[in-house]
Design an enzyme around this catalytic site. Structure first.
Site, short mmCIF file in Angstrom:
data_model
loop_
_atom_site.label_atom_id
_atom_site.label_comp_id
_atom_site.label_asym_id
_atom_site.label_seq_id
_atom_site.Cartn_x
_atom_site.Cartn_y
_atom_site.Cartn_z
N SER A 212 57.35 14.34 66.49
CA SER A 212 56.66 13.32 67.42
C SER A 212 56.79 12.12 66.43
CB SER A 212 55.35 13.86 67.64
OG SER A 212 54.51 12.66 68.12
N HIS B 247 60.15 14.14 70.12
CA HIS B 247 59.23 13.90 71.02
C HIS B 247 58.61 12.59 71.13
CE1 HIS B 247 55.86 15.67 73.36
NE2 HIS B 247 55.02 15.29 72.69
N ASP C 140 55.95 9.77 72.54
CA ASP C 140 54.67 9.89 73.12
C ASP C 140 54.09 8.50 73.73
OD1 ASP C 140 53.33 12.57 72.76
OD2 ASP C 140 53.68 12.04 70.33
N MET D 200 51.69 6.46 75.88
CA MET D 200 50.08 6.33 76.22
C MET D 200 49.84 5.01 76.80
SD MET D 200 48.50 7.66 72.67
CE MET D 200 49.40 9.01 71.94
N HIS E 139 56.98 12.46 76.74
CA HIS E 139 55.50 12.90 76.91
C HIS E 139 54.93 11.57 77.46
CE1 HIS E 139 51.67 14.78 75.55
NE2 HIS E 139 51.86 14.56 76.82
N MET F 229 51.83 10.07 78.63
CA MET F 229 50.36 10.35 78.87
C MET F 229 49.79 9.12 79.67
SD MET F 229 49.44 11.91 75.11
CE MET F 229 51.13 11.23 74.57
N MET G 150 49.19 21.38 75.78
CA MET G 150 48.68 20.72 74.76
C MET G 150 47.75 21.37 73.99
SD MET G 150 49.91 17.68 74.74
CE MET G 150 48.93 16.98 73.57
N GLY H 201 46.32 11.78 73.00
CA GLY H 201 46.05 10.58 72.72
C GLY H 201 45.91 10.37 71.27
N GLY I 109 47.36 11.85 67.15
CA GLY I 109 47.86 12.49 66.26
C GLY I 109 46.85 12.88 65.15
N ASP J 216 52.30 21.34 71.56
CA ASP J 216 51.93 20.05 70.98
C ASP J 216 50.37 19.56 70.56
OD1 ASP J 216 52.02 17.26 70.54
OD2 ASP J 216 52.36 16.61 72.54
C1 DX5 Z 1 49.11 13.70 70.94
C2 DX5 Z 1 50.28 13.69 71.06
C3 DX5 Z 1 51.03 14.61 70.01
C4 DX5 Z 1 51.06 13.98 68.59
C5 DX5 Z 1 50.81 15.38 67.71
O1 DX5 Z 1 48.34 13.15 71.98
O2 DX5 Z 1 50.90 14.14 72.35
O3 DX5 Z 1 52.42 14.45 70.08
O4 DX5 Z 1 51.87 13.12 68.01
O5 DX5 Z 1 50.75 14.90 66.38
P1 DX5 Z 1 50.23 15.89 65.23
O6 DX5 Z 1 51.49 17.13 65.06
O7 DX5 Z 1 49.90 15.11 64.16
O8 DX5 Z 1 49.07 16.56 65.70
ZN ZN Z 2 52.96 14.73 72.86
#
Ligand code: DX5
Ligand code: ZN
Length: 224
Positions: free
Chosen positions: A8, A33, A35, A37, A66, A68, A137, A142, A144, A175
């Site tokens: 990601s 991946h 993300d 948002m 992905h 969000m 999830m 939202g 990492g 994820d």
């Molecule tokens: C969170 C994201 C994830 C995130 C995962 O909302 O969808 O893809 O980047 O990060 P880690 O691996 O640090 O939990």
């Molecule tokens: Zn994600």
């Protein structure tokens, strides 16, 4: 199914994004991946189409997007144009999920359905034949760097069962909060696409990926 690593890029160093993606590809990651948002469906804002369009060209990796975002159907065509291969929408964000999936397919992409930690896998039952990927999830979307929610393992097992009962070969992606120390459990529960931000991009990327590849190899061997 073969395990696939999906780094990601939310956790990447954006001033060196191209170089870091190259290391991901070289190390054996197959997906990236991505993300997105919108500050509404989740409190944060990340990045969108122009960034995807520019990284798309750099490596031969599957772009696993992905979303969000609220009402993702508004942006299906834009993400296709920007280079998405798989478009994941949240079950919780769609008024008309079936219509959104149809739109994704008509645009020529694979469709993924994502559920938040509090959403039971049973909501996916009517859609098991309608998507190529299902994303569980294992943290609140939202952000990492959060801790893996242990109850996610039961959800992965349950979803794997539901897919197997129907003879479906869809990707089962997980994820959030996945690290070298817990990825094996996630694979054993039935997932095959492993998203990881922090544990790929923190420290030495090549070394981190090679350790993931080693665990994937052991997992494959154990299944022979
Ligand atoms: C969170 C994201 C994830 C995130 C995962 O909302 O969808 O893809 O980047 O990060 P880690 O691996 O640090 O939990
Ligand atoms: Zn994600």
């Amino acid at each position: 199914m073969e395990p696939i690593l999906a780094p990601s890029i939310l956790a990447a160093d954006f001033k060196n994004l191209g170089e870091q993606m190259h290391l991901c590809a070289k190390g054996g990651a197959k997906y990236i991946h991505f993300d997105v948002m919108d500050g509404m469906f989740v409190p944060n804002i990340s990045f969108g189409m122009p960034v995807l369009a520019s990284i798309r060209e750099s490596e031969d990796l599957v772009m696993d997007v992905h979303l969000m975002i609220e009402k993702p159907q508004r942006y299906v065509e834009s993400f296709r144009k920007a280079g998405a291969d798989i478009l994941n929408v949240h079950y919780e964000a769609c008024k008309d999920l079936q219509g959104t999936l149809n739109q994704i397919h008509e645009a020529g992409m694979k469709a993924g359905i994502t559920i938040k930690p509090q959403t039971p896998v049973e909501v996916l039952t009517p859609y098991l034949e309608q998507a190529e990927l299902f994303l569980i999830m294992s943290v609140e979307p939202g952000l990492g760097g959060q801790a893996f929610i242990p109850e996610s393992l039961g959800k992965i097992r349950r979803l794997k069962e539901l897919l197997q009962e129907r003879g479906r070969e869809a990707d089962l992606e997980v994820d959030g909060g996945i690290y070298l120390h817990n990825v094996r459990e996630v694979l054993d529960a039935g997932a095959n696409v492993i998203v990881s931000g922090s544990s790929v991009f923190r420290g030495d990327i090549s070394e981190n990926i090679s350790q993931y590849m080693e665990i994937f190899k052991e997992y494959r061997k154990s299944r022979e």
